[in-house]
Design an enzyme around this catalytic site. Sequence first.
Site, PDB file in Angstrom:
ATOM      1  CG  HIS A  56      -0.182   0.269   2.518  1.00  0.00           C
ATOM      2  ND1 HIS A  56       0.516  -0.718   3.175  1.00  0.00           N
ATOM      3  CD2 HIS A  56      -0.016   1.395   3.251  1.00  0.00           C
ATOM      4  CE1 HIS A  56       1.066  -0.215   4.258  1.00  0.00           C
ATOM      5  NE2 HIS A  56       0.764   1.065   4.340  1.00  0.00           N
ATOM      6  NE  ARG A  57       5.455   1.037   4.433  1.00  0.00           N
ATOM      7  CZ  ARG A  57       5.241   1.823   5.488  1.00  0.00           C
ATOM      8  NH1 ARG A  57       5.168   3.131   5.323  1.00  0.00           N
ATOM      9  NH2 ARG A  57       5.117   1.309   6.691  1.00  0.00           N
TER      10      ARG A  57
END
Length: 360
Positions: free
Chosen positions: A203-204
Amino acid sequence: MHLLHIAGARPNFPKLAPVHRAACGAGWQQTIVHTGQHYDAALSDQFFEELSIPHPEENLEVGSASHAVQTARIMERLEPILDARRPDWVLVYGDVNSTVAAALVASKLGIRLAHVEAGLRSYDRTMPEEINRLVTDRLANLLLTPSRDASETLRREGEPEDEIAFVGNVMIDTLLHSLPAARATGFRDRIGAGAESIVVTLHRPSNVDEPARLTRIANALRQLADRHTVLFPVHPRTRQRLHDFGLLESLASARSVKLIEPVGYLDSIGLAEAAACVLTDSGGLQEETTFLRVPCLTLRPNTERPITISEGSNRLTTLRALRDDLDLALARRAAGEAFPCPALWDGKASERVADALLSA
């Protein structure tokens, strides 16, 4: 004693839950403020139910925005609440925008601030979370560290010894408390997690916001699926990027790739425990897999949790090295290699947090 807990994003809730239970046992007054930084029910409300956390007395409902706007909204809406309630301690968790915003407000109002999970560093200031960690630790009156290396980091940075308390990892308290329920849901069996499955969470922004980077990641996952089942609970942000970059349909149709909706905490740790290996950019999963002795490959150039590498089964990887690193991780597991558990990751960290708050 009156504690006011600040939570706003998914990683905060498993850290808050055991501290709240420990403070209940001490008979202290407690207030939970939810900033609304994560507002999707799958990323927030489900955690209150699964972890038996009382629903918050206050919800700031700040929603999604840029880092500056989100931080400013939290500060603006939190200030009158803290000013009216005047708790003995404001407790902040981790490194999200809610953490640093609450730290700034509490400090300016002269209310004592305790940081749970203090002293973690990636030494990468391009990560917004690193800025949040640095600022929060500078402002906190009590620095509650999860590992000895985190305490040493704070000493090197000049923090007074009497403000540092090595308490251990509260995330492990929640993990131990929740594992029986996670195993009982049957979710991991229904979804097909097992000895040949690779669980993926990404998700980063550094992994999902750049089209070329995310395209390479999608290609790498398809290649892994030639030999393994790839189980990918897709964060809403990541799903949107996959859609925007034209990658979602092709990845979803790949053989042995299962894209599933975001999962709650119980299903998340159930998947991790059952997996052959976890591929992630999440800090929390690095810790959970270390305790579970499940191989973890972290798709990042650095980690703020180096103890998971030096004492655990975690390894930093790259897309180029991913296949070889996976083969090595699985070979080590098949050989029965033992990984030590870091000190004070024993399920009693929250009790030491309560003791440290009372002593301070």
